[in-house]
Design a protein around this motif. Structure first.
Motif, PDB file in Angstrom:
ATOM      1  N   ARG A  87       0.830  -1.194   0.000  1.00  0.00           N
ATOM      2  CA  ARG A  87       0.000   0.000   0.000  1.00  0.00           C
ATOM      3  C   ARG A  87       0.871   1.253   0.000  1.00  0.00           C
ATOM      4  NH1 ARG A  87      -2.963   0.354   4.925  1.00  0.00           N
ATOM      5  NH2 ARG A  87      -2.953  -1.911   4.750  1.00  0.00           N
TER       6      ARG A  87
ATOM      7  N   MET B 158      -7.486  -2.102  -5.506  1.00  0.00           N
ATOM      8  CA  MET B 158      -6.585  -3.139  -4.981  1.00  0.00           C
ATOM      9  C   MET B 158      -7.232  -3.855  -3.797  1.00  0.00           C
ATOM     10  SD  MET B 158      -3.780  -4.246  -5.972  1.00  0.00           S
ATOM     11  CE  MET B 158      -3.107  -4.091  -7.592  1.00  0.00           C
TER      12      MET B 158
ATOM     13  N   GLU C  35      -9.724  -6.170  -5.052  1.00  0.00           N
ATOM     14  CA  GLU C  35      -9.081  -7.347  -5.655  1.00  0.00           C
ATOM     15  C   GLU C  35      -8.709  -8.378  -4.594  1.00  0.00           C
ATOM     16  OE1 GLU C  35      -8.304  -8.428  -8.574  1.00  0.00           O
ATOM     17  OE2 GLU C  35      -8.751  -6.738  -9.896  1.00  0.00           O
TER      18      GLU C  35
ATOM     19  N   ARG D 103       4.594  -7.842  -9.629  1.00  0.00           N
ATOM     20  CA  ARG D 103       4.068  -7.488 -10.946  1.00  0.00           C
ATOM     21  C   ARG D 103       3.182  -6.257 -10.871  1.00  0.00           C
ATOM     22  NH1 ARG D 103       2.423 -10.209 -15.517  1.00  0.00           N
ATOM     23  NH2 ARG D 103       0.358  -9.520 -14.934  1.00  0.00           N
ATOM     24  N   GLU D 104       2.333  -6.243  -9.840  1.00  0.00           N
ATOM     25  CA  GLU D 104       1.431  -5.106  -9.692  1.00  0.00           C
ATOM     26  C   GLU D 104       2.230  -3.816  -9.512  1.00  0.00           C
ATOM     27  OE1 GLU D 104      -1.656  -5.081 -10.246  1.00  0.00           O
ATOM     28  OE2 GLU D 104      -2.110  -7.219 -10.262  1.00  0.00           O
TER      29      GLU D 104
ATOM     30  N   GLY E   6       3.627  -2.737 -12.702  1.00  0.00           N
ATOM     31  CA  GLY E   6       2.569  -2.101 -13.482  1.00  0.00           C
ATOM     32  C   GLY E   6       2.369  -0.657 -13.043  1.00  0.00           C
ATOM     33  N   ALA E   7       2.376  -0.455 -11.720  1.00  0.00           N
ATOM     34  CA  ALA E   7       2.181   0.899 -11.199  1.00  0.00           C
ATOM     35  C   ALA E   7       3.344   1.801 -11.614  1.00  0.00           C
ATOM     36  CB  ALA E   7       2.054   0.852  -9.684  1.00  0.00           C
TER      37      ALA E   7
ATOM     38  N   SER F 213       5.041   1.550 -14.392  1.00  0.00           N
ATOM     39  CA  SER F 213       4.864   1.950 -15.797  1.00  0.00           C
ATOM     40  C   SER F 213       3.767   3.002 -15.911  1.00  0.00           C
ATOM     41  CB  SER F 213       4.560   0.729 -16.673  1.00  0.00           C
ATOM     42  OG  SER F 213       3.216   0.360 -16.516  1.00  0.00           O
ATOM     43  N   LEU F 214       2.778   2.951 -15.006  1.00  0.00           N
ATOM     44  CA  LEU F 214       1.745   3.984 -14.982  1.00  0.00           C
ATOM     45  C   LEU F 214       2.342   5.317 -14.568  1.00  0.00           C
ATOM     46  CD1 LEU F 214      -1.213   4.984 -14.872  1.00  0.00           C
ATOM     47  CD2 LEU F 214      -1.352   4.040 -12.569  1.00  0.00           C
TER      48      LEU F 214
ATOM     49  N   VAL G 145     -11.378  -2.672 -11.273  1.00  0.00           N
ATOM     50  CA  VAL G 145     -11.470  -4.095 -10.982  1.00  0.00           C
ATOM     51  C   VAL G 145     -12.282  -4.834 -12.036  1.00  0.00           C
ATOM     52  CG1 VAL G 145     -12.279  -5.766  -9.293  1.00  0.00           C
ATOM     53  CG2 VAL G 145     -11.287  -3.611  -8.525  1.00  0.00           C
TER      54      VAL G 145
ATOM     55  N   ARG H 191     -10.529  -5.005 -15.477  1.00  0.00           N
ATOM     56  CA  ARG H 191      -9.446  -5.974 -15.525  1.00  0.00           C
ATOM     57  C   ARG H 191      -9.991  -7.388 -15.633  1.00  0.00           C
ATOM     58  NH1 ARG H 191      -4.548  -6.225 -11.247  1.00  0.00           N
ATOM     59  NH2 ARG H 191      -4.662  -8.400 -10.651  1.00  0.00           N
TER      60      ARG H 191
ATOM     61  N   THR I 216      -1.925  -6.254 -15.220  1.00  0.00           N
ATOM     62  CA  THR I 216      -1.812  -5.621 -13.912  1.00  0.00           C
ATOM     63  C   THR I 216      -2.799  -4.465 -13.885  1.00  0.00           C
ATOM     64  OG1 THR I 216      -0.122  -4.058 -14.618  1.00  0.00           O
ATOM     65  CG2 THR I 216       0.649  -6.163 -13.777  1.00  0.00           C
ATOM     66  N   LEU I 217      -3.202  -4.118 -12.678  1.00  0.00           N
ATOM     67  CA  LEU I 217      -4.104  -2.995 -12.530  1.00  0.00           C
ATOM     68  C   LEU I 217      -3.467  -1.726 -13.101  1.00  0.00           C
ATOM     69  CD1 LEU I 217      -6.900  -2.627 -11.381  1.00  0.00           C
ATOM     70  CD2 LEU I 217      -5.892  -1.989  -9.201  1.00  0.00           C
ATOM     71  N   GLY I 218      -2.140  -1.639 -12.907  1.00  0.00           N
ATOM     72  CA  GLY I 218      -1.419  -0.467 -13.399  1.00  0.00           C
ATOM     73  C   GLY I 218      -1.559  -0.325 -14.907  1.00  0.00           C
ATOM     74  N   ALA I 219      -1.487  -1.461 -15.630  1.00  0.00           N
ATOM     75  CA  ALA I 219      -1.593  -1.406 -17.092  1.00  0.00           C
ATOM     76  C   ALA I 219      -2.971  -0.916 -17.505  1.00  0.00           C
ATOM     77  CB  ALA I 219      -1.313  -2.792 -17.671  1.00  0.00           C
TER      78      ALA I 219
ATOM     79  N   TYR J  48      -4.969   0.972 -15.706  1.00  0.00           N
ATOM     80  CA  TYR J  48      -5.081   2.396 -15.376  1.00  0.00           C
ATOM     81  C   TYR J  48      -4.327   3.259 -16.366  1.00  0.00           C
ATOM     82  CZ  TYR J  48      -7.698   2.525 -11.051  1.00  0.00           C
ATOM     83  OH  TYR J  48      -8.709   2.496 -10.138  1.00  0.00           O
ATOM     84  N   LYS J  49      -3.193   2.739 -16.832  1.00  0.00           N
ATOM     85  CA  LYS J  49      -2.388   3.520 -17.774  1.00  0.00           C
ATOM     86  C   LYS J  49      -3.227   3.810 -19.020  1.00  0.00           C
ATOM     87  CE  LYS J  49       1.408   1.882 -19.988  1.00  0.00           C
ATOM     88  NZ  LYS J  49       2.756   1.284 -19.962  1.00  0.00           N
TER      89      LYS J  49
ATOM     90  N   ARG K  97     -12.605   3.739   0.204  1.00  0.00           N
ATOM     91  CA  ARG K  97     -12.143   4.561  -0.922  1.00  0.00           C
ATOM     92  C   ARG K  97     -13.210   4.588  -2.025  1.00  0.00           C
ATOM     93  NH1 ARG K  97      -7.831   1.732   0.911  1.00  0.00           N
ATOM     94  NH2 ARG K  97      -6.064   2.946   1.644  1.00  0.00           N
TER      95      ARG K  97
END
Lengths: 886, 107
Positions: free
Chosen positions: A12, A31, A34, A47-48, A51-52, A54-55, B25, B28, B40-43, B45-46, B71
Motif C-alpha cells: 500500500r 486493490m 481485488e 508485478r502489480e 505495473g504501477a 509503468s503507470l 477491478v 481488468r 496488472t491494474l497499473g496497465a 489504469y495507464k 475509498r
C-alpha cells in the motif's frame, strides 16, 4: 471469524507513492477489492508494482483535473525535478540499472559491516555501568613490567584462588571481584546425560556484573567458604526449556556432573556471560576450591572498579598491591598484574578483522560512488547543450544543480532501500561465514539503529555521488555549450582532469584492497606450510577425561596399559601413545617449574607434558640427544624428564642438558628430575613459535592434570575405517569413559588463524575483486569519453596521414599514465595503511615487495586491457565522419 | 486524430460492455476473461488515463464502500467522440480482415 484480507502495508505504501494523485484513491480502492475477490496469495505484488511504475512514468497520461497547478512553490519544484529525473533515468535503463546495482552493493555492504561493528565493538556491554567492568590477569614473569597485548597467550596466566582472595580483600580500587572457569557440565536428564555450557564461579562474578536474577537470588559471599552445599543458578533458556518456566523450580535438585545441586536462582534472558551459551552457574566444589588455592591455579577474574577510577589509575593501584603481596609471598613476587576493560577483552579477537572488513567495504562504497559520479560527469558532457539551453532560457545554477541532485537522489533512494534488504541478508550470511562465534552476536539484530545506519550510509553515498556532478552542472558556460562541438575548450579540459582524478582514486583504492587480499593469501600459504616439528598426517586423537574411580595412580596405570593394548590391536593402527598436551589439538598450560642451571636454580613456568614412552615414536618427534622414556620409567624408579630443544637452548645454551635437573613445583609433585634426553620442538599452536616444554613419564608422574590424557593413534588406513574401530576399542575397555575424537590435521585447518585467513581471503577477495572491476570500468569510461571528445582531432590527424599505431599508443599511454599515478598512490597507501593489518598476518610483512609487485602487475595489466578498447575505437575513427561537423 | 492502439480498443469495448459498472477491478476482470491474458491494474489504469487524456473516456467518482477500505471508485464511460473513434477502428479492422482465411496456413 477471520478478518477480511487486506493489501499488505508495504504494498500500500509503495503504490501510494507510485500512483499519480488523480488515480490514487480509485487505484488503492480497486486493490483492496481485488484482495477480497481473489485470495491475497494469488496476487503477484511485484508485478502489480511494476505495473504501477509503468503507470507512474507514462508520458501520455491525462492532464490532471482543475485542482492541479503548475510548479510554483519550492516543494512543487522539487516534485517536478524528481519526476523529470525519474523520466530521464527511465530513458537510460542501462545507466540507471548499473548505478542502482552498484549503490545497492555498496550501501548494503557498508550497512552490514557498520551495524556489526556497532553492535559488537561500539555498544556498551549489557550490564549496568559496564565501563567499570574489568578483567584482571596475572602476568608471567617474562612479561612482568611490560604491557603485553591481550592476545598474547604467553603473557597471561590464570589467577589462583588465594591471589583472588588477596585482591578482593586488599584491592582498594575494586568494588567487587570474582573468579570463574568455563566448563561443559553434564546434566542428568532421566537416564540421559546432556552437556550444557557451565561456568564455575565464585560469588563475586555475578555481583560484579551487577545482574539481577529473574527469579530467586545470587550466590552470597559466605557461599565461597569451604563446606557449603552445592548450588546452581540456571539460565532463562534452561528454565524455560527444562522446567517450562515453572516458578517452583527454586529449591529443586539438578544433578550436574553426578552431584546434586540445589537451584537457587534463574538468570534473566539477556544474561550471556562468560560465554554466549552458558546455562548453569555453579559454585566451586570443595575439591576445586582446595585445588585452585594452590600455585598454578587457573581462574579468569572479573572485577568492578569503584566509581571514579580509570583503568590506568586502577592499574597503578593493582601494581602497588602486587608489589606488597610479593613481599609477603615470594612466590608471587615475579608476577605482574594486567587490567583490561571487559569490553576490549570480549572483542579483542575480532576487533582487527571486523575493522579491516569495515574499512574494505567503506573503500568499495567510495569506489562505487566515484564510479557513479564519473558516469554522471560523462552524461553531463553529453547533455551540455541541453544544460546550456536551459541556462540560456533563464534557469539558475541552483535549478540546474537541483535537477542533477534529483537524479542522484532517486538512484540513492533505490540503492538505499535495496541495500537495506541486502544488508539484512548480509548480516545473516556474514555471521554464518564467520569462522568463530562472533562475540555479542546475540545483540546483533534489526532495530531502529540498523535502519538509521542504512539511512546515514545512503546520505553519505548521495553526497559522494552528487557533489561533483552538481558542481559541474553549475559551471556550464552558455556560450561554450551552445557553440558547435564545444571540444577542446577549457571547460572540457577541467572536466577531463576531474575524470582522471576520480579514476586515479579508484585505482589506488582498488590496489589497496587487492594487496590486502593478496597478503592474506600469502599468510594462509605460510600457515599451511608451517613445519609443526612432527608428522601430522594420519594421526587420530581421543581425549579421555578420567572419572573419579581412575584417579588413583594404580587404577590409572592399569587403565592406560589396557587402552594402549586394545587400541594397538585395532586393524590399521601402527602405533599408540598418550600425552597431556598433544600439539595442534590440545591446550596450553604452564605450571611453576624450577630449573637447575650453571647460575643456580631458576624459577619459571613451562609446559609440563606427561606422556607415555611410545608418544614420541607415535607422533614422529625426533630424539636429538640422550634417550627417550622406557616402560621402566615408572613409580619407584629414578625420577627422569625430557626437555625440548627450545628449553635446552634457554637454560643450557652452551652445555649439555643431559644430567641437569628440573622440578615441577606442585604440592603433589615436587621432586627433582634428571634430564635424560633432548627431543625436537613441536608447535602447539600453528601460528606460535615452539616454546620451552618438558616431558614427564606418565607412569611415574601424571603431572598437574592427571585427570586428563589424550590418546594418539598413528594409522595407515582410511580414517573413516580406523576411527570407529578405535572408538569401539575404547568403549570395550570402559563404556562410560568420556571421550572426543579429532584428527590432528583438523587441528591445523581448525586453528583460529587459518580459519580467519580463509575467511578474510574469501570476503576481502570478493570485495577487492568488485573494487577492481569498478576501477577498470572507471578507466575505460574516462578513455572512451576522451576518445569521443577528440574524435574530431583524431580524424584530422588520421586524414593527414598519422599512423594508427601512433594513435593507439597515445590513447593507451594516457590510460597507463592514469594507471601509474593510481598505482603509485595505491602503493603509498598500502605502505602507510599496512601496519593496521600487521597483527592479522602470518609470516609476511604488510609491505611485502613480492605481493605488492604481483598485485601491481595485475592491476597494470587490467588497466592496459581497459585502455585497449577505447584506443582501438580511436584508430577506427572515420576521418570523413569526423570532419563532417565542420 | 490519433488512432487508438489495440489494447486501447479492447479497453474502450470493455467499458462499453460493463455499462455503469466500468472501473478498474471489473475492467481488468472482463479483459482477462475475454482475452485470456494476465494484466496488472497499473496497465489498465495507464490505458484508462491515456484514453481519458484523448477525450475518448470520461470519469466520475462513485460512492465510498467498506470493502474498498472506504475509498471511492472512479467509474468510466465512453464519450460520443470515443464511440465514433471506436466504431471507425472496428470497421477498419473488419474491412481489412474481410475475405481473409486466417485459420488456414496459406493466406
Amino acid at each position: 471469524m477471520n478478518a477480511p484480507p487486506r493489501v499488505p502495508t508495504w504494498v500500500r505504501l509503495i503504490l501510494g507513492v507510485l500512483v499519480p494523485r488523480g488515480q490514487r484513491e480509485a487505484f488503492l480502492g480497486d486493490m483492496e477489492e481485488e484482495v477480497r475477490r481473489r485470495a491475497p496469495e494469488r496476487i503477484a505484488w511485484t508485478r502489480e508494482i511494476m505495473g504501477a511504475i509503468s503507470l507512474r512514468f507514462d508520458p501520455h497520461q491525462a492532464p490532471r483535473g482543475p485542482g492541479r497547478k503548475e510548479a510554483s512553490g519550492w516543494h512543487s519544484i522539487i516534485w517536478f525535478d524528481l519526476r523529470m529525473a525519474g523520466r530521464k533515468l527511465g530513458k537510460s535503463p542501462l545507466f540507471s540499472g548499473a548505478s542502482v546495482a552498484t549503490l545497492t552493493l555498496g550501501i548494503g555492504a557498508v550497512t552490514t559491516m557498520f551495524s556489526l561493528v556497532h553492535s559488537v565493538l561500539l555498544r556498551p556491554l549489557p550490564f549496568p555501568e559496564s565501563d567499570r567492568l574489568v578483567s584482571i590477569f596475572r602476568l608471567t614473569p617474562e612479561f612482568t613490567g611490560m604491557n603485553p597485548p591481550i592476545s598474547s597467550l604467553a603473557a597471561l596466566e590464570g589467577v589462583p584462588l588465594s591471589l583472588l582472595r588477596d585482591w578482593e580483600e586488599n584491592g582498594r580500587v575494586l568494588e567487587s571481584a570474582g573468579g570463574y572457569a568455563t566448563r561443559t557440565v553434564r546434566l542428568r536428564d532421566g537416564d540421559r546425560r546432556v552437556s550444557v555450557g557451565g561456568a564455575i564461579v565464585t560469588s563475586g562474578v555475578l555481583r560484579s556484573l551487577g545482574v539481577q536474577p529473574a527469579l530467586g537470588r545470587l550466590f552470597l559471599h559466605e557461599h565461597d567458604a569451604i563446606g557449603v552445599s552445592s548450588q546452581v543458578i540456571i539460565s532463562h533458556a534452561l528454565w524455560q526449556g527444562r522446567f517450562g518456566g515453572d516458578r517452583g523450580v527454586l529449591g529443586t535438585q539438578l544433578v550436574l556432573n553426578e552431584v546434586p545441586h540445589t537451584v537457587v536462582g534463574v538468570m534473566p534472558p539477556e544474561m550471556r556471560y562468560p560465554r554466549d551459551r552458558t546455562d548453569a552457574w555453579l559454585l566451586m566444589d570443595d575439591e576445586r576450591k582446595a585445588q585452585l588455592s594452590r600455585q598454578g591455579g587457573n581462574l579468569q577474574v572479573i572485577a568492578r572498579l569503584r566509581p571514579g577510577f580509570s583503568i590506568a589509575q586502577a592499574q597503578a593501584e593493582m601494581d602497588a598491591l602486587a608489589r606488597r603481596l610479593g613481599e609477603e609471598h615470594p612466590a608471587e613476587a615475579e608476577h605482574g598484574v594486567l587490567l583490561v576493560a571487559l569490553k576490549d577483552l570480549t572483542t579483542s579477537n575480532v576487533r582487527g578483522g571486523l575493522l579491516l572488513l569495515f574499512g574494505a567495504v567503506a573503500l568499495v562504497l567510495l569506489i562505487a560512488c566515484a564510479n557513479i559520479a564519473n558516469l554522471f560527469l560523462l552524461r553531463s558532457s553529453e547533455r551540455r547543450r541541453e544544460l546550456g539551453v536551459h541556462q540560456a532560457l533563464g534557469a539558475s545554477a541552483w535549478r540546474l544543480a537541483s535537477q542533477h541532485l534529483s537524479e542522484v537522489f532517486l538512484l540513492v533512494i533505490m540503492g538505499g532501500v535495496l541495500g537495506c534488504l541486502l544488508a539484512v541478508l548480509g548480516q545473516e550470511l556474514f555471521l554464518n561465514l564467520y569462522p568463530d562465534r562472533l562475540p555479542r552476536t546475540s545483540e546483533v539484530g534489526l532495530d531502529l539503529r540498523f535502519f538509521l545506519i542504512a539511512a546515514g550510509v545512503s546520505c553519505l553515498a548521495a553526497l559522494l555521488v552528487g557533489t561533483l556532478p552538481a558542481y559541474r552542472a553549475t559551471k556550464v558556460s552558455v556560450n561554450e555549450a551552445l557553440a558547435e562541438g564545444g571540444r577542446g575548450s577549457s571547460g572540457s579540459r577541467g572536466r577531463n582532469r576531474l575524470l582522471n582524478g576520480v579514476a586515479v582514486a579508484e585505482i589506488s583504492l582498488a590496489f589497496l584492497l587487492l594487496a590486502g587480499a593478496g597478503l592474506f593469501v600469502r599468510s594462509l600459504v605460510g600457515l599451511l606450510a608451517v613445519d609443526p616439528g612432527f608428522s601430522v598426517e594420519n594421526k587420530l586423537t581421543m581425549t579421555v577425561s578420567l572419572p573419579a574411580r581412575y584417579r588413583e595412580p594404580a587404577a590409572a596405570e592399569a587403565l592406560f596399559l589396557e587402552l594402549n593394548e586394545q587400541l594397538a590391536s585395532v586393524p590399521g593402527v601402527e602405533s599408540v601413545g598418550h600425552a597431556t598436551h598433544v600439539p595442534l589439538v590440545g591446550w596450553i598450560s604452564d605450571p611453576p617449574t624450577s630449573v637447575e642451571t650453571a647460575q643456580g636454580e631458576v624459577r619459571g613456568a613451562h609446559m609440563a607434558n606427561s606422556v607415555s614412552p611410545s608418544y614420541f615414536s607415535t607422533l614422529g618427534i625426533p630424539l636429538l640427544e640422550g634417550r627417550l622414556f622406557t616402560p621402566d620409567d615408572r613409580a619407584g624408579g629414578e625420577p627422569v624428564a625430557l626437555v625440548n630443544a627450545a628449553m635446552a637452548r634457554r637454560y643450557w645454551p652452551e652445555e649439555n642438558a643431559i644430567g641437569r635437573r628440573v622440578r615441577l613445583d606442585l604440592p603433589t609433585d615436587s621432586v627433582w628430575r634428571t634430564v635424560v634426553g633432548v627431543v625436537g620442538d613441536v608447535r602447539h599452536l600453528v601460528e606460535v613459535e615452539p616454546f620451552p616444554e618438558y616431558y614427564l613419564p606418565f607412569f611415574q608422574a601424571p603431572g598437574p592434570n592427571a585427570w586428563y590424557q589424550v590418546m594418539v593413534v598413528a594409522f595407515d588406513q582410511e580414517p573413516g575405517v580406523v576411527a570407529p574401530a578405535a572408538l569401539q576399542a575404547l568403549r570395550d575397555v570402559d563404556p562410560d569413559l568420556p571421550t572426543s575424537m579429532r584428527l590432528i590435521e583438523e587441528g591445523i585447518q581448525g586453528s583460529r588463524m587459518v580459519r580467519n585467513a580463509r575467511f578474510l581471503i574469501l570476503v576481502l577477495g570478493g570485495l577487492a575483486g568488485l573494487a577492481g572491476i569498478l576501477a577498470v570500468l572507471g578507466v575505460y569510461a574516462v578513455l572512451a569519453f576522451a576518445v569521443q571528445q577528440r574524435s574530431h582531432e583524431i580524424g584530422i590527424r588520421l586524414a593527414l596521414g598519422a599512423g594508427k599505431g601512433r594513435v593507439l599508443k597515445e590513447v593507451m599511454g594516457r590510460g597507463m599514465a592514469v594507471g601509474s599515478i593510481g598505482l603509485a598512490a595505491g602503493v603509498s597507501l598500502a605502505l602507510v595503511g599496512g601496519r593496521a593489518i600487521e597483527s592479522l598476518l602470518f609470516g609476511v610483512s604488510p609491505s611485502d615487495p613480492k605481493t605488492l609487485a604481483a598485485i601491481g602487475l595485475l592491476v597494470a595489466a587490467s588497466i592496459l586491457g581497459a585502455s585497449y578498447f577505447p584506443a582501438r575505437r580511436a584508430t577506427s575513427v572515420d576521418p570523413v565522419e569526423a570532419l563532417k561537423g565542420e | 486524430m490519433a488512432h487508438p492502439g489495440e489494447f486501447e480498443i479492447l479497453v474502450l469495448l470493455g467499458v462499453l460492455r460493463l455499462g455503469s459498472e466500468a472501473y478498474g477491478v471489473t475492467l481488468r476482470e472482463e479483459l482477462e476473461e475475454r482475452t485470456s491474458r494476465t494484466l496488472t491494474l497499473g496497465a489498465v489504469y495507464k490505458t484508462l488515463g491515456r484514453l481519458e487524456g484523448k477525450g475518448h473516456l470520461q470519469s466520475r467518482t462513485g460512492a465510498p464502500t467498506a470493502e474498498r477500505g472506504g475509498r471511492r471508485k472512479k467509474l468510466y464511460e465512453v464519450t460520443p467522440g470515443g464511440r465514433a473513434v471506436l466504431s471507425r477502428s472496428l470497421s477498419d479492422l473488419e474491412s481489412m480482415g474481410r475475405g481473409l482465411d486466417l485459420a488456414s496456413e496459406e493466406t
